[in-house]
Design a protein around this motif. Structure first.
Motif, short mmCIF file in Angstrom:
data_model
loop_
_atom_site.label_atom_id
_atom_site.label_comp_id
_atom_site.label_asym_id
_atom_site.label_seq_id
_atom_site.Cartn_x
_atom_site.Cartn_y
_atom_site.Cartn_z
N ALA A 75 -16.68 13.70 -5.23
CA ALA A 75 -16.62 14.73 -6.26
C ALA A 75 -15.38 15.59 -6.11
O ALA A 75 -14.75 15.99 -7.10
CB ALA A 75 -17.88 15.60 -6.20
N LEU A 79 -12.40 16.20 -8.82
CA LEU A 79 -11.92 17.52 -9.21
C LEU A 79 -10.39 17.60 -9.12
O LEU A 79 -9.71 18.08 -10.03
CB LEU A 79 -12.55 18.60 -8.34
CG LEU A 79 -12.04 20.03 -8.53
CD1 LEU A 79 -12.32 20.52 -9.94
CD2 LEU A 79 -12.65 20.96 -7.51
N ASP A 135 -22.31 16.29 -8.28
CA ASP A 135 -21.51 15.96 -9.46
C ASP A 135 -21.55 17.05 -10.53
O ASP A 135 -20.60 17.24 -11.27
CB ASP A 135 -22.00 14.65 -10.08
CG ASP A 135 -21.30 13.44 -9.49
OD1 ASP A 135 -20.43 13.63 -8.62
OD2 ASP A 135 -21.61 12.31 -9.90
N LEU A 138 -18.85 19.48 -11.79
CA LEU A 138 -17.67 18.94 -12.47
C LEU A 138 -17.69 19.21 -13.97
O LEU A 138 -16.66 19.07 -14.65
CB LEU A 138 -17.59 17.41 -12.25
CG LEU A 138 -17.25 16.95 -10.84
CD1 LEU A 138 -17.47 15.45 -10.72
CD2 LEU A 138 -15.82 17.30 -10.46
N LEU A 167 -19.55 13.62 -18.38
CA LEU A 167 -20.10 13.36 -17.05
C LEU A 167 -21.29 12.41 -17.14
O LEU A 167 -21.40 11.45 -16.35
CB LEU A 167 -20.53 14.68 -16.40
CG LEU A 167 -21.12 14.60 -14.99
CD1 LEU A 167 -20.11 14.00 -14.02
CD2 LEU A 167 -21.56 15.98 -14.52
#
Length: 210
Positions: A75, A79, A135, A138, A167
């Motif tokens: 993750a 990013l 997650d 995000l 996502l």
């Protein structure tokens, strides 16, 4: 969890602890994939990783936390990829690349091994929740990515909605890839990610047929 860049240089002890956690997590990945489930004991993970159970519980409160370093590092890499993506260029290609397996898998086990591990995680609610929790932060950065490219919508709700849709589309793509009957291929996963992003973004941009 909030994904942020490190605000300062980590000590050698902190770096070693992080690498140990990641190494133990990779060991668990291999054992879960081989066993086809999460019944592998902490004792077996420790034996394979070459550590004591006392060391294990110093770094992981419960067995289920052993997967956290894998998804945490992945993750964080996503990013960073969102932040570093070029402002111009094809948005679909950029998003597909961002969601392509990072750090957890690249230069690691072959695609079949990776798919087995994700299949195990998908079928284990306590592990799946950890994947989702790492997650979910995000969503905001994805919305910011879209906003910088004129694809974020007209208000804050729509921005976050579109970030969440991107996502979730990536997650559904992974689920489809996991279930595929044919031999898994990471290039195929990349193509599926592109297809998913085109399907969403086409409805937001007239030039793509939406």
């Amino acid at each position: 969890m909030v994904l942020v860049r490190s605000s300062g240089r980590r000590t050698l002890t902190e770096r070693r602890a992080e690498e140990l956690r990641f190494s133990v997590a990779r060991t668990a990945l291999e054992l879960f994939a081989l066993d086809g489930g999460t019944s592998t004991t902490v004792e077996a993970i420790c034996e394979r990783a070459g550590i004591s159970q006392r060391t294990f519980y110093r770094h992981f409160a419960v067995k289920e936390d052993v997967v956290v370093p894998l998804f945490e590092r992945s993750a964080q890499a996503m990013l960073e990829a969102l932040e570093e993506a070029p402002a111009s260029g094809d948005v679909v290609t950029a998003l597909a690349e961002i969601f392509y397996p990072r750090t957890m898998f690249r230069d690691g086990p072959p695609a079949l091994f990776q798919r087995r591990f994700l299949s195990v995680i998908r079928d284990s609610p306590e592990y799946m929740l950890r994947w989702y929790a790492l997650d979910e932060p995000l969503t905001g950065p994805i919305a910011d990515f879209l906003a910088a490219r004129g694809l974020a919508g007209s208000d804050q709700f729509e921005r976050r909605l579109r970030g969440g849709l991107i996502l979730h589309a990536a997650r559904l793509t992974y689920y489809h890839w996991i279930r595929a009957d044919e031999s898994p291929d990471l290039d195929e996963l990349h193509e599926l990610l592109e297809q998913a992003m085109v399907s969403l973004i086409a409805s937001w941009t007239p030039e793509m047929g939406g």
